[in-house]
Design a protein around this motif. Structure first.
Motif, PDB file in Angstrom:
ATOM      1  N   HIS A 132       0.733  -1.075   0.112  1.00 45.16           N
ATOM      2  CA  HIS A 132       0.116  -0.269  -0.109  1.00 45.16           C
ATOM      3  C   HIS A 132       0.963   1.321   0.097  1.00 45.16           C
ATOM      4  O   HIS A 132       0.564   2.390  -0.802  1.00 45.16           O
ATOM      5  N   CYS A 133       1.940   1.106   0.741  1.00 46.13           N
ATOM      6  CA  CYS A 133       2.549   2.369   0.882  1.00 46.13           C
ATOM      7  C   CYS A 133       3.424   2.779  -0.388  1.00 46.13           C
ATOM      8  O   CYS A 133       3.965   3.933  -0.624  1.00 46.13           O
ATOM      9  N   GLY A 169       3.851  -8.538  -8.845  1.00 43.35           N
ATOM     10  CA  GLY A 169       3.122  -8.161  -7.683  1.00 43.35           C
ATOM     11  C   GLY A 169       3.693  -8.734  -6.684  1.00 43.35           C
ATOM     12  O   GLY A 169       2.808  -8.838  -5.511  1.00 43.35           O
ATOM     13  N   ILE A 213       5.438  -8.972  -2.854  1.00 47.94           N
ATOM     14  CA  ILE A 213       5.985  -8.247  -1.772  1.00 47.94           C
ATOM     15  C   ILE A 213       7.465  -8.953  -1.422  1.00 47.94           C
ATOM     16  O   ILE A 213       7.707 -10.120  -1.633  1.00 47.94           O
ATOM     17  N   ASP A 232       6.781  -2.483   6.446  1.00 47.92           N
ATOM     18  CA  ASP A 232       7.321  -3.655   7.165  1.00 47.92           C
ATOM     19  C   ASP A 232       6.996  -5.026   6.958  1.00 47.92           C
ATOM     20  O   ASP A 232       7.767  -5.949   6.949  1.00 47.92           O
ATOM     21  N   GLY A 233       5.960  -5.219   6.274  1.00 48.04           N
ATOM     22  CA  GLY A 233       5.673  -6.595   5.744  1.00 48.04           C
ATOM     23  C   GLY A 233       6.575  -7.171   4.783  1.00 48.04           C
ATOM     24  O   GLY A 233       6.937  -8.041   4.703  1.00 48.04           O
ATOM     25  N   GLY A 234       6.703  -6.121   3.906  1.00 44.06           N
ATOM     26  CA  GLY A 234       7.704  -6.616   2.847  1.00 44.06           C
ATOM     27  C   GLY A 234       9.105  -6.901   3.310  1.00 44.06           C
ATOM     28  O   GLY A 234       9.683  -7.855   3.086  1.00 44.06           O
ATOM     29  N   ASP A 291       3.277   0.523   9.466  1.00 40.78           N
ATOM     30  CA  ASP A 291       1.914   0.980   9.736  1.00 40.78           C
ATOM     31  C   ASP A 291       1.436  -0.391  10.644  1.00 40.78           C
ATOM     32  O   ASP A 291       0.489  -0.758  10.977  1.00 40.78           O
ATOM     33  N   ALA A 307       1.270  -3.566   9.965  1.00 44.15           N
ATOM     34  CA  ALA A 307       0.183  -4.235   9.080  1.00 44.15           C
ATOM     35  C   ALA A 307       0.572  -4.553   7.762  1.00 44.15           C
ATOM     36  O   ALA A 307       1.397  -3.910   6.942  1.00 44.15           O
ATOM     37  N   GLY A 323      -0.742  -3.239   4.945  1.00 40.74           N
ATOM     38  CA  GLY A 323      -1.643  -2.199   4.764  1.00 40.74           C
ATOM     39  C   GLY A 323      -2.739  -2.483   3.532  1.00 40.74           C
ATOM     40  O   GLY A 323      -3.890  -2.025   3.674  1.00 40.74           O
ATOM     41  N   SER A 324      -2.262  -3.012   2.528  1.00 42.53           N
ATOM     42  CA  SER A 324      -3.140  -2.992   1.344  1.00 42.53           C
ATOM     43  C   SER A 324      -4.282  -4.025   1.827  1.00 42.53           C
ATOM     44  O   SER A 324      -5.488  -3.835   1.341  1.00 42.53           O
ATOM     45  N   GLU A 325      -3.972  -5.067   2.590  1.00 41.15           N
ATOM     46  CA  GLU A 325      -5.084  -6.067   2.936  1.00 41.15           C
ATOM     47  C   GLU A 325      -6.106  -5.169   4.048  1.00 41.15           C
ATOM     48  O   GLU A 325      -7.404  -5.364   3.955  1.00 41.15           O
TER      49      GLU A 325
HETATM   50  C1  LIG Z   1       4.631 -12.954  -2.167  1.00 43.24           C
HETATM   51  C2  LIG Z   1       3.222 -12.000  -1.772  1.00 43.24           C
HETATM   52  N1  LIG Z   1       2.423 -12.158  -0.841  1.00 43.24           N
HETATM   53  C3  LIG Z   1       1.316 -11.967  -0.417  1.00 43.24           C
HETATM   54  C4  LIG Z   1       0.849 -10.567  -1.131  1.00 43.24           C
HETATM   55  C5  LIG Z   1      -0.368  -9.697  -0.743  1.00 43.24           C
HETATM   56  N2  LIG Z   1       0.256  -8.465  -0.497  1.00 43.24           N
HETATM   57  C6  LIG Z   1       0.058  -7.427  -1.138  1.00 43.24           C
HETATM   58  S1  LIG Z   1       0.356  -5.987  -0.619  1.00 43.24           S
HETATM   59  C7  LIG Z   1       0.704  -6.705   1.004  1.00 43.24           C
HETATM   60  C8  LIG Z   1       0.976  -6.030   2.303  1.00 43.24           C
HETATM   61  C9  LIG Z   1       2.591  -5.717   2.066  1.00 43.24           C
HETATM   62  O1  LIG Z   1       2.693  -5.249   3.480  1.00 43.24           O
HETATM   63  P1  LIG Z   1       3.783  -3.913   3.712  1.00 43.24           P
HETATM   64  O2  LIG Z   1       5.011  -4.223   3.125  1.00 43.24           O
HETATM   65  O3  LIG Z   1       4.058  -3.735   5.185  1.00 43.24           O
HETATM   66  O4  LIG Z   1       3.146  -2.783   2.950  1.00 43.24           O
HETATM   67  P2  LIG Z   1       1.725  -1.833   3.310  1.00 43.24           P
HETATM   68  O5  LIG Z   1       0.897  -2.435   2.316  1.00 43.24           O
HETATM   69  O6  LIG Z   1       1.595  -2.141   4.707  1.00 43.24           O
HETATM   70  O7  LIG Z   1       1.910  -0.484   2.829  1.00 43.24           O
HETATM   71  C10 LIG Z   1       0.515  -8.076   0.971  1.00 43.24           C
HETATM   72  C11 LIG Z   1       0.615  -9.369   1.910  1.00 43.24           C
HETATM   73  C12 LIG Z   1       1.702 -10.121  -2.395  1.00 43.24           C
HETATM   74  N3  LIG Z   1       1.619  -9.394  -2.988  1.00 43.24           N
HETATM   75  N4  LIG Z   1       2.992 -10.977  -2.494  1.00 43.24           N
END
Ligand SMILES: Cc1ncc(C[n+]2csc(CCOP(=O)(O)OP(=O)(O)O)c2C)c(N)n1
Ligand SMILES: [Mg+2]
Length: 551
Positions: free
Chosen positions: A390-391, A413, A415, A440-442, A467, A469, A471-473
């Motif tokens: 999302h970020c 796509g 992460i 943070d998730g990435g 965040d 989290a 965020g996208s989800e």
């Molecule tokens: C390998 C993979 N697993 C799951 C997803 C689904 N997904 C898309 S965006 C996202 C969240 C990423 O979190 P973060 O890096 O913290 O970025 P934010 O969206 O919070 O800004 C997820 C799990 C994906 N795109 N790629």
């Protein structure tokens, strides 16, 4: 005799192809080859996960224009890299991966697998190198395919064969010596005339440049044509920054466009797509320029791309040659157009990408303020790596930076690649600071590569928009009134994680301190993580448009 083994000859062939950086993770199937390659003067970067090694090679190839070289062992080493291979195939990134294969002489081997289908399922090519006298030809074929077809190619060599004494073989001829040297693709005159007529009929033209324009070196011609016909300029995400200093540059086209850019695109009566495939993202699923006719100037027009019709008519040509021909055919014609107004130039500079306001919880930052502060504090010539999540909407809106300083690979796509991409860029530009903007998730998906940053002492500044989290989800789940608990993790202590891997790192609570923090990094650039705790309530326009009335 040492040095006469096949792995040595194979390493020499890779070296003759110009391999000076290799990203890998060792095992029985590739370690002798890798050691031989290193002794020839190639710099190895050893990753902690094979997927990351291949992702590093992707970013290296994208930054240098040369094939990225990676290496994995047989079996599990190979099966780990499927996401990265698929990304490379979708992004048309040339890669050559040296993979071990199970020994050909064993009846049974624990790590044996039929490797080719894994690779072909990803859109890559697999070269089975099973007959020693052919192996050097096969290395050349692998490099030819990678360079000419812009594909990931895996060459698999059984590990027992690698250890055999090489048979007599001719000296290796690098692929570059046999690639035909041909001039650019010139346009057909009738297509150029049709394009010029369309331009004469139109008053609100946007010239949209993509990777093909960048690769062909056509930025100058894009500006010249736009200035002649009163067009405004825009780019696809991967070449953002191509017109960074032009007063009528709208920035990125697509879902990530600024509010101003969307308003202008909505009025456009002609879009000239130059070296741009016009993806679903770039056209915002066809919603960005509903009134415009579209002409595409491209070396490989395909008509339908990602399920959408690309253009109303086509000029098949190299971008630079095509634009030069269009300008020549237009002759003395010029027009100020109706889009280029002083008000628009002013809005491009002054209006924020997205001016919506949100109620932000106490103790956290607005991601838009973080990106603005970073944009001001970071020198304009540092390399910036954007990842997904999302970020990435927010981090897209940095200005005044050249296209070759921005690195974003978004195909497929996935992460979790940001840190690997930053390492690949750092390898491509030794001693240049590289800034990673990631969520943070990435980061946490492949945090083990922080250790790679430290071990290789890479000058990477990680700016994490945290965040707490996915965020996208959470934004999508909340919009649909569903529980977000599966995507909320808390912000953790990313600084401590960085320390644990031997890097510097801390939370940034006060954005006014950012110039000092950046200056400290610049004075001694080495792995540093800045953890920005951001609000999880600021929702990007991309999500808001997908869920109208729910934010
Ligand atoms: C390998 C993979 N697993 C799951 C997803 C689904 N997904 C898309 S965006 C996202 C969240 C990423 O979190 P973060 O890096 O913290 O970025 P934010 O969206 O919070 O800004 C997820 C799990 C994906 N795109 N790629
Ligand atoms: Mg997040």
């Amino acid at each position: 005799m040492p040095g006469s083994e096949l792995y040595q000859k194979l390493a020499e062939a890779f070296h003759a192809e110009g391999t000076r950086s290799m990203f890998g993770l060792l095992g029985d199937g590739n370690m002798y080859w890798a050691a031989a390659l290193e002794s020839l003067g190639c710099r190895p970067i050893y990753a902690r996960h094979e997927h990351c090694a291949v992702s590093m090679a992707i970013a290296y190839a994208n930054a240098t224009g040369e094939p990225g070289i990676a290496s994995v062992t047989c079996g599990p080493g190979l099966t780990q890299i499927m996401t990265a291979l698929t990304t490379a195939a979708r992004a048309e990134i040339p890669l050559v991966v040296f993979a071990g294969e199970a020994p050909s002489s064993s009846r049974w081997y624990n790590q044996a697998a039929d490797q080719a289908p894994y690779v072909t399922a990803c859109g890559g090519k697999y070269v089975r190198a099973h007959y020693p006298p052919r192996m050097l030809d096969q290395v050349q074929e692998a490099f030819l395919m990678a360079r000419l077809e812009r594909k990931p190619v895996v060459i698999g060599v059984p590990l027992d064969l690698q250890a055999q004494t090489a048979p007599p073989m001719a000296n290796y001829t690098p692929s570059t010596a046999v690639i035909p040297r041909v001039g650019p693709i010139m346009p057909a005159p009738q297509d150029v005339v049709a394009c010029a007529e369309e331009i004469r009929r139109s008053e609100r033209i946007v010239l949209l440049a993509g990777r093909g324009a960048y690769r062909s070196g056509a930025a100058q011609e894009c500006r010249q044509l736009a200035d002649k016909i009163g067009a405004v300029l825009a780019t696809t995400l991967p070449v953002r920054g191509l017109f960074h200093d032009h007063p009528f540059s709208l920035g990125v086209a697509g879902g990530f466009s600024t509010d101003v850019a969307r308003e202008v695109f909505a009025k456009a009566d002609l879009v000239i797509a130059v070296g741009a495939s016009v993806s679903q993202h770039t056209s915002d699923n066809g919603k960005l320029y509903p009134k415009a006719r579209v002409v595409q100037i491209d070396i490989r027009p395909v008509g339908v791309h990602q399920g959408r019709s690309v253009a109303d008519f086509y000029v098949r040509a190299d971008a630079k040659a095509g634009l030069a021909a269009v300008m020549q055919t237009l002759g003395a014609y010029s027009s100020p157009g109706r889009l280029r107004t002083p008000e628009l130039a002013d809005q491009i500079v002054r209006r924020p990408a997205d001016a919506s306001s949100f109620e932000i919880e106490p103790g956290v930052l607005d991601p838009r303020d973080v990106v603005r502060a970073l944009d001001q504090a970071l020198p304009k010539d540092w390399h910036i790596v954007n990842s997904s999540g999302h970020c990435s909407y927010f981090t897209t809106h940095m200005v005044g930076r050249r296209a070759n300083r921005f690195h974003a690979i978004r195909e497929f796509g996935a992460i979790g690649n940001g840190l690997s991409y930053a390492i690949g860029v750092a390898a491509a530009y030794p001693d240049h600071p590289v800034v990673l903007l990631d969520g943070d998730g990435g980061l946490l998906m492949h945090a083990q590569e922080l250790e790679t940053v430290r071990r290789h002492n890479l000058p990477i500044l990680l700016c994490i928009l945290n965040d707490g989290a996915y965020g996208s989800e959470i934004h999508k789940l909340r919009a649909d009134g569903l529980s977000d608990s599966g995507a909320v993790f808390g912000r953790g202590n990313l600084g401590s994680i960085a320390h644990g891997f031997g890097l510097a790192g801390d939370v940034v609570r006060d954005l006014s301190k950012l110039p000092q923090l950046v200056a400290a990094f610049a004075a001694q650039p080495s792995g540093t993580l800045l953890d920005f705790h951001i609000s999880d309530r600021v929702t990007s326009p991309v999500i808001r448009r997908a869920h109208p009335g729910k934010h």
